[in-house]
Design an enzyme around this catalytic site. Structure first.
Site, PDB file in Angstrom:
ATOM      1  N   THR A   8       0.951  -1.275   0.019  1.00 22.51           N
ATOM      2  CA  THR A   8      -0.202  -0.078  -0.062  1.00 22.51           C
ATOM      3  C   THR A   8       1.066   1.259  -0.023  1.00 22.51           C
ATOM      4  OG1 THR A   8      -1.594   1.012   1.046  1.00 22.51           O
ATOM      5  CG2 THR A   8      -0.101   0.132   2.431  1.00 22.51           C
ATOM      6  N   HIS A  12      -1.426   5.916   6.258  1.00 20.54           N
ATOM      7  CA  HIS A  12      -2.394   5.795   7.766  1.00 20.54           C
ATOM      8  C   HIS A  12      -2.607   4.071   7.902  1.00 20.54           C
ATOM      9  CE1 HIS A  12      -5.635   6.637  10.283  1.00 20.54           C
ATOM     10  NE2 HIS A  12      -6.188   5.742   9.710  1.00 20.54           N
ATOM     11  N   ASP A  69      -8.178  -4.474  -1.082  1.00 19.40           N
ATOM     12  CA  ASP A  69      -8.866  -3.649  -2.027  1.00 19.40           C
ATOM     13  C   ASP A  69     -10.337  -3.552  -1.432  1.00 19.40           C
ATOM     14  OD1 ASP A  69      -8.688  -2.361  -4.384  1.00 19.40           O
ATOM     15  OD2 ASP A  69      -9.917  -3.945  -5.178  1.00 19.40           O
ATOM     16  N   LYS A 172     -14.351   4.270  14.063  1.00 19.86           N
ATOM     17  CA  LYS A 172     -14.584   3.589  12.743  1.00 19.86           C
ATOM     18  C   LYS A 172     -13.964   2.243  12.501  1.00 19.86           C
ATOM     19  CE  LYS A 172     -13.725   4.353   7.855  1.00 19.86           C
ATOM     20  NZ  LYS A 172     -12.907   5.077   6.912  1.00 19.86           N
TER      21      LYS A 172
HETATM   22  P1  IMP Z   1      -8.941   0.811  -1.596  1.00 17.75           P
HETATM   23  O1  IMP Z   1      -8.809  -0.275  -2.344  1.00 17.75           O
HETATM   24  O2  IMP Z   1      -8.724   0.860  -0.018  1.00 17.75           O
HETATM   25  O3  IMP Z   1      -7.982   1.864  -2.238  1.00 17.75           O
HETATM   26  O4  IMP Z   1     -10.082   1.501  -1.678  1.00 17.75           O
HETATM   27  C1  IMP Z   1     -11.127   2.213  -2.903  1.00 17.75           C
HETATM   28  C2  IMP Z   1     -11.900   3.089  -2.995  1.00 17.75           C
HETATM   29  O5  IMP Z   1     -12.832   2.671  -2.062  1.00 17.75           O
HETATM   30  C3  IMP Z   1     -11.178   4.418  -2.260  1.00 17.75           C
HETATM   31  O6  IMP Z   1     -10.808   5.275  -3.252  1.00 17.75           O
HETATM   32  C4  IMP Z   1     -12.407   5.227  -1.644  1.00 17.75           C
HETATM   33  O7  IMP Z   1     -13.193   5.817  -2.429  1.00 17.75           O
HETATM   34  C5  IMP Z   1     -13.005   3.922  -1.031  1.00 17.75           C
HETATM   35  N1  IMP Z   1     -13.031   3.518   0.509  1.00 17.75           N
HETATM   36  C6  IMP Z   1     -12.329   2.662   0.528  1.00 17.75           C
HETATM   37  N2  IMP Z   1     -12.365   2.485   2.034  1.00 17.75           N
HETATM   38  C7  IMP Z   1     -12.953   3.606   2.226  1.00 17.75           C
HETATM   39  C8  IMP Z   1     -13.492   3.919   3.826  1.00 17.75           C
HETATM   40  O8  IMP Z   1     -12.954   3.504   4.846  1.00 17.75           O
HETATM   41  N3  IMP Z   1     -14.371   4.875   3.718  1.00 17.75           N
HETATM   42  C9  IMP Z   1     -14.656   5.393   2.473  1.00 17.75           C
HETATM   43  N4  IMP Z   1     -14.466   4.940   1.248  1.00 17.75           N
HETATM   44  C10 IMP Z   1     -13.538   4.105   1.349  1.00 17.75           C
END
Ligand code: IMP
Length: 192
Positions: A8, A12, A69, A172
């Site tokens: 990643t 955070h 993801d 959260k």
């Molecule tokens: P990732 O796979 O963690 O990068 O998440 C993909 C997308 O999902 C992010 O760009 C956010 O738009 C949405 N997302 C992921 N986790 C969260 C969360 O905890 N809160 C709100 N949106 C999230």
């Protein structure tokens, strides 16, 4: 100590996992292994994308690793934006654009049910395992709060009166999709 890469670029997420796993694993970031690649995410599912990222690291660096993801799945929209959550409003658009698109598509919709789903792909000794975390909730009709990121201001988890963006990070994390998937991962790693 057992070295494990977390694929990643999110500082955070990295800090959080280092805190939890520091006694058993030396957790390395992409930066730590000198990986500045834009790792492809071309799958049609969260499972495929998480695995694509972890196998990319295994193939290129030959080191144990995990990748996550996440997608927001909205019932009335046929589980959209799902795997396309990060770029729902189009390439190069931001979280505000993505939220506005959801609010617009949900304008006359009475079924507000939605869930965040997170899939973690872990590869240890060349063998892959996946861990899933889900939080059920509903899509609000307007934005509430400004903490968090992504779709947090328009998502309220079931059983709560605050959106994710109105909660503290700790609160959260305890109930979130990623928090739940991470708990399963940590439970597994601490018992091997
Ligand atoms: P990732 O796979 O963690 O990068 O998440 C993909 C997308 O999902 C992010 O760009 C956010 O738009 C949405 N997302 C992921 N986790 C969260 C969360 O905890 N809160 C709100 N949106 C999230």
């Amino acid at each position: 100590m057992h070295k494990l890469v977390f694929a990643t670029n999110n500082d955070h997420k990295m800090r959080e996992l280092r805190q939890i796993l520091s006694s058993e694993f030396e957790l390395l970031s992409l930066n730590d292994i000198g990986c500045a690649d834009d790792i492809p995410e071309t799958g049609n599912t969260l499972e495929a994308n998480a695995a694509q990222k972890s196998f990319y690291i295994l193939d290129k660096y030959g080191i144990d690793c995990f990748a996550d993801d996440t997608g927001l799945e909205i019932e009335a929209l046929g589980n959209e934006p799902g795997v396309y959550s990060a770029r729902y409003a189009g390439e190069g658009r931001n979280a505000t654009d993505n939220m506005l698109k959801v609010l617009e598509n949900m304008k006359n919709e009475t079924n507000r049910n939605a869930r965040f789903r997170c899939v973690i792909s872990l590869i240890l000794d060349g063998k892959e395992r996946q861990f899933e975390g889900i939080v059920e909730g509903k899509i609000l009709t307007e934005k509430h709060g400004d903490a968090g990121f992504g779709y947090d201001p328009i998502f309220m988890p079931h059983g709560f009166k605050q959106s994710f963006a109105e909660m503290s990070a700790d609160d959260k994390n305890k109930i979130s999709h990623r928090g739940r998937a991470v708990m399963k991962l940590v439970d597994y790693l601490k018992n091997i």
